[in-house]
Design an enzyme around this catalytic site. Structure first.
Site, PDB file in Angstrom:
ATOM      1  N   ALA A  70     -21.670 -35.447   0.762  1.00 26.18           N
ATOM      2  CA  ALA A  70     -20.477 -35.683   1.572  1.00 26.18           C
ATOM      3  C   ALA A  70     -19.481 -36.438   0.694  1.00 26.18           C
ATOM      4  CB  ALA A  70     -20.841 -36.492   2.806  1.00 26.18           C
ATOM      5  N   GLY A 115     -25.411 -34.574   1.353  1.00 24.12           N
ATOM      6  CA  GLY A 115     -24.996 -33.511   2.276  1.00 24.12           C
ATOM      7  C   GLY A 115     -25.172 -32.119   1.702  1.00 24.12           C
ATOM      8  N   GLU A 118     -28.695 -31.297   2.333  1.00 26.30           N
ATOM      9  CA  GLU A 118     -28.810 -31.107   3.789  1.00 26.30           C
ATOM     10  C   GLU A 118     -28.234 -29.752   4.222  1.00 26.30           C
ATOM     11  OE1 GLU A 118     -26.961 -35.019   4.244  1.00 26.30           O
ATOM     12  OE2 GLU A 118     -28.546 -35.519   5.664  1.00 26.30           O
ATOM     13  N   GLU A 138     -28.544 -41.183  -0.633  1.00 20.44           N
ATOM     14  CA  GLU A 138     -27.711 -41.986   0.274  1.00 20.44           C
ATOM     15  C   GLU A 138     -28.033 -43.478   0.268  1.00 20.44           C
ATOM     16  OE1 GLU A 138     -28.944 -38.999   1.039  1.00 20.44           O
ATOM     17  OE2 GLU A 138     -27.479 -37.847   2.167  1.00 20.44           O
TER      18      GLU A 138
HETATM   19  N1  CO8 Z   1     -17.912 -37.529  -3.107  1.00 18.01           N
HETATM   20  C1  CO8 Z   1     -16.699 -37.664  -3.697  1.00 18.01           C
HETATM   21  N2  CO8 Z   1     -16.447 -37.372  -4.985  1.00 18.01           N
HETATM   22  C2  CO8 Z   1     -17.471 -36.932  -5.719  1.00 18.01           C
HETATM   23  C3  CO8 Z   1     -18.765 -36.773  -5.193  1.00 18.01           C
HETATM   24  C4  CO8 Z   1     -18.966 -37.090  -3.808  1.00 18.01           C
HETATM   25  N3  CO8 Z   1     -20.156 -36.922  -3.195  1.00 18.01           N
HETATM   26  N4  CO8 Z   1     -19.579 -36.323  -6.159  1.00 18.01           N
HETATM   27  C5  CO8 Z   1     -18.817 -36.211  -7.272  1.00 18.01           C
HETATM   28  N5  CO8 Z   1     -17.554 -36.570  -7.012  1.00 18.01           N
HETATM   29  C6  CO8 Z   1     -16.420 -36.588  -7.943  1.00 18.01           C
HETATM   30  C7  CO8 Z   1     -16.509 -37.773  -8.906  1.00 18.01           C
HETATM   31  O1  CO8 Z   1     -16.033 -38.944  -8.298  1.00 18.01           O
HETATM   32  C8  CO8 Z   1     -15.642 -37.283 -10.047  1.00 18.01           C
HETATM   33  O2  CO8 Z   1     -14.297 -37.471  -9.699  1.00 18.01           O
HETATM   34  P1  CO8 Z   1     -13.250 -37.986 -10.820  1.00 18.01           P
HETATM   35  O3  CO8 Z   1     -13.206 -36.867 -11.826  1.00 18.01           O
HETATM   36  O4  CO8 Z   1     -11.971 -38.123 -10.051  1.00 18.01           O
HETATM   37  O5  CO8 Z   1     -13.791 -39.244 -11.377  1.00 18.01           O
HETATM   38  C9  CO8 Z   1     -15.905 -35.772 -10.055  1.00 18.01           C
HETATM   39  O6  CO8 Z   1     -16.462 -35.451  -8.778  1.00 18.01           O
HETATM   40  C10 CO8 Z   1     -16.899 -35.349 -11.111  1.00 18.01           C
HETATM   41  O7  CO8 Z   1     -18.049 -36.155 -10.948  1.00 18.01           O
HETATM   42  P2  CO8 Z   1     -18.728 -36.961 -12.158  1.00 18.01           P
HETATM   43  O8  CO8 Z   1     -17.716 -37.315 -13.179  1.00 18.01           O
HETATM   44  O9  CO8 Z   1     -19.504 -38.082 -11.553  1.00 18.01           O
HETATM   45  O10 CO8 Z   1     -19.679 -35.836 -12.748  1.00 18.01           O
HETATM   46  P3  CO8 Z   1     -21.079 -36.056 -13.479  1.00 18.01           P
HETATM   47  O11 CO8 Z   1     -21.479 -34.734 -14.020  1.00 18.01           O
HETATM   48  O12 CO8 Z   1     -21.018 -37.201 -14.410  1.00 18.01           O
HETATM   49  O13 CO8 Z   1     -22.109 -36.464 -12.295  1.00 18.01           O
HETATM   50  C11 CO8 Z   1     -23.111 -36.268 -10.110  1.00 18.01           C
HETATM   51  C12 CO8 Z   1     -22.392 -35.531 -11.273  1.00 18.01           C
HETATM   52  C13 CO8 Z   1     -24.488 -36.733 -10.576  1.00 18.01           C
HETATM   53  C14 CO8 Z   1     -23.256 -35.241  -8.989  1.00 18.01           C
HETATM   54  C15 CO8 Z   1     -22.273 -37.479  -9.672  1.00 18.01           C
HETATM   55  O14 CO8 Z   1     -20.930 -37.048  -9.461  1.00 18.01           O
HETATM   56  C16 CO8 Z   1     -22.749 -38.112  -8.422  1.00 18.01           C
HETATM   57  O15 CO8 Z   1     -23.701 -38.879  -8.453  1.00 18.01           O
HETATM   58  N6  CO8 Z   1     -22.093 -37.822  -7.268  1.00 18.01           N
HETATM   59  C17 CO8 Z   1     -22.427 -38.410  -6.018  1.00 18.01           C
HETATM   60  C18 CO8 Z   1     -23.682 -37.789  -5.462  1.00 18.01           C
HETATM   61  C19 CO8 Z   1     -24.041 -38.456  -4.152  1.00 18.01           C
HETATM   62  O16 CO8 Z   1     -24.317 -39.627  -4.082  1.00 18.01           O
HETATM   63  N7  CO8 Z   1     -24.074 -37.636  -3.079  1.00 18.01           N
HETATM   64  C20 CO8 Z   1     -24.418 -38.098  -1.781  1.00 18.01           C
HETATM   65  C21 CO8 Z   1     -23.223 -38.559  -1.059  1.00 18.01           C
HETATM   66  S1  CO8 Z   1     -23.651 -39.308   0.484  1.00 18.01           S
HETATM   67  C22 CO8 Z   1     -23.956 -38.016   1.496  1.00 18.01           C
HETATM   68  O17 CO8 Z   1     -23.928 -36.879   1.129  1.00 18.01           O
HETATM   69  C23 CO8 Z   1     -24.284 -38.385   2.883  1.00 18.01           C
HETATM   70  C24 CO8 Z   1     -24.371 -37.198   3.827  1.00 18.01           C
HETATM   71  C25 CO8 Z   1     -24.396 -37.660   5.224  1.00 18.01           C
HETATM   72  C26 CO8 Z   1     -23.085 -38.262   5.624  1.00 18.01           C
HETATM   73  C27 CO8 Z   1     -23.149 -38.906   6.931  1.00 18.01           C
HETATM   74  C28 CO8 Z   1     -21.830 -39.564   7.295  1.00 18.01           C
HETATM   75  C29 CO8 Z   1     -21.927 -40.701   8.163  1.00 18.01           C
END
Ligand code: CO8
Length: 264
Positions: A70, A115, A118, A138
């Site tokens: 998400a 997400g 999921e 998460e």
């Molecule tokens: N949300 C927003 N932006 C994101 C997300 C995300 N989930 N994932 C990646 N991005 C963005 C980064 O911020 C980055 O943006 P920018 O270029 O502006 O800095 C861009 O995408 C590229 O990402 P990275 O530079 O980090 O790329 P890497 O190859 O270094 O890393 C990863 C890739 C490992 C996927 C890393 O981006 C990461 O860890 N992302 C987050 C993953 C995460 O934690 N996902 C879970 C989110 S929580 C969730 O899904 C909860 C679901 C239920 C919600 C319920 C609501 C109440």
């Protein structure tokens, strides 16, 4: 199959061929992270799938990510009510996907985190590229899986593994996902979509009403007591004999022909 961006959707690319629909989530700046607008677009898309479509394939646009979770930038400022509302939007959409009358295949081409994992779990069948990574990170963000991950992960891989994955937040590779039953098969990245389409074509050859009953039975019977589940299946088995497809399927078999199912 070529996926096309249309004026209808900002964050989805779509394709349709031989009664197989493909939708790719496309938000390259955030690795296809799900924001409210994407949830709404996907909900609109699945609500309006053509009646003729026999199988839906969901994938992520680009080579790197299925869905990286998400959208954290959207969630960062939420309070309790906002969290509940955002969680419900995702949970409702994923339940909508899970209960579609047609099979849904997730072609997981890269990151399937939070997400994204999921969303894949709400699909009926998951296949993955060998570059895919799965996880529920998460708790590292101070939240829990909120798009029904605590519900579906335990059902798919068992409670012990689900708890380990959710409590550690660690990501696993496609081969590990295959080993624990989170995905059905793993392919080279360039073979993934063809494998999904091949599976979809095989499904699309079969009787669509029978497939929708089979899906409904498997979903509904999961947590029923055995007696009730068996009755539920028997009722749906009986209903198949009210369809033209059952007549066609058995006629074709007895005449050594290929059945042409009309979904009637
Ligand atoms: N949300 C927003 N932006 C994101 C997300 C995300 N989930 N994932 C990646 N991005 C963005 C980064 O911020 C980055 O943006 P920018 O270029 O502006 O800095 C861009 O995408 C590229 O990402 P990275 O530079 O980090 O790329 P890497 O190859 O270094 O890393 C990863 C890739 C490992 C996927 C890393 O981006 C990461 O860890 N992302 C987050 C993953 C995460 O934690 N996902 C879970 C989110 S929580 C969730 O899904 C909860 C679901 C239920 C919600 C319920 C609501 C109440």
């Amino acid at each position: 199959m070529e996926l096309i961006a249309t004026n209808e959707y900002q964050f989805l690319k779509t394709g349709l061929e031989d009664r197989i629909a493909v939708v790719a989530i496309s938000a390259p700046k955030s690795l296809n992270a799900l924001n409210s607008a994407i949830l709404a677009e996907l909900s609109h898309y699945v609500s309006n799938i053509d009646e003729d479509v026999r199988v839906l394939i969901i994938t992520g646009d680009g080579e790197k990510s299925f869905v990286a979770g998400a959208d954290i930038s959207e969630m960062a400022s939420l309070d309790y009510l906002g969290g509940c509302a955002f969680g419900k939007a995702g949970a409702d959409l994923f339940r909508q996907i899970e209960t579609l009358p047609i099979p849904v295949i997730a072609a997981v081409n890269g990151f399937a985190l939070g997400g994204g994992c999921e969303l894949a779990m709400a699909c009926d069948i998951r296949i993955a590229s060998n570059k895919a990574k799965f996880g529920q990170p998460e708790v590292g963000l101070g939240i829990i899986p909120g798009f029904s991950g605590t519900v579906r992960l335990a059902r798919l891989v068992g409670m012990g593994l689900a708890k380990e994955l959710i409590f550690t937040g660690k990501a696993i590779r496609a081969d590990e996902a295959l080993r624990i039953g989170l995905v059905n098969a793993v392919y080279e990245p360039e073979e993934l979509m063809n494998a999904a389409l091949e599976m979809a074509r095989k499904i699309a050859e079969n009787a669509p009403i029978a497939i929708s009953y089979a899906k409904e039975c498997i979903n509904q019977e999961w947590d029923m007591p055995a007696e009730t589940a068996i009755e539920y299946e028997t009722e749906h088995f009986g209903k198949c004999f009210d369809t033209e497809d059952q007549k066609e399927g058995m006629r074709a078999f007895l005449n050594k022909e290929k059945a042409e199912f009309k979904g009637l």
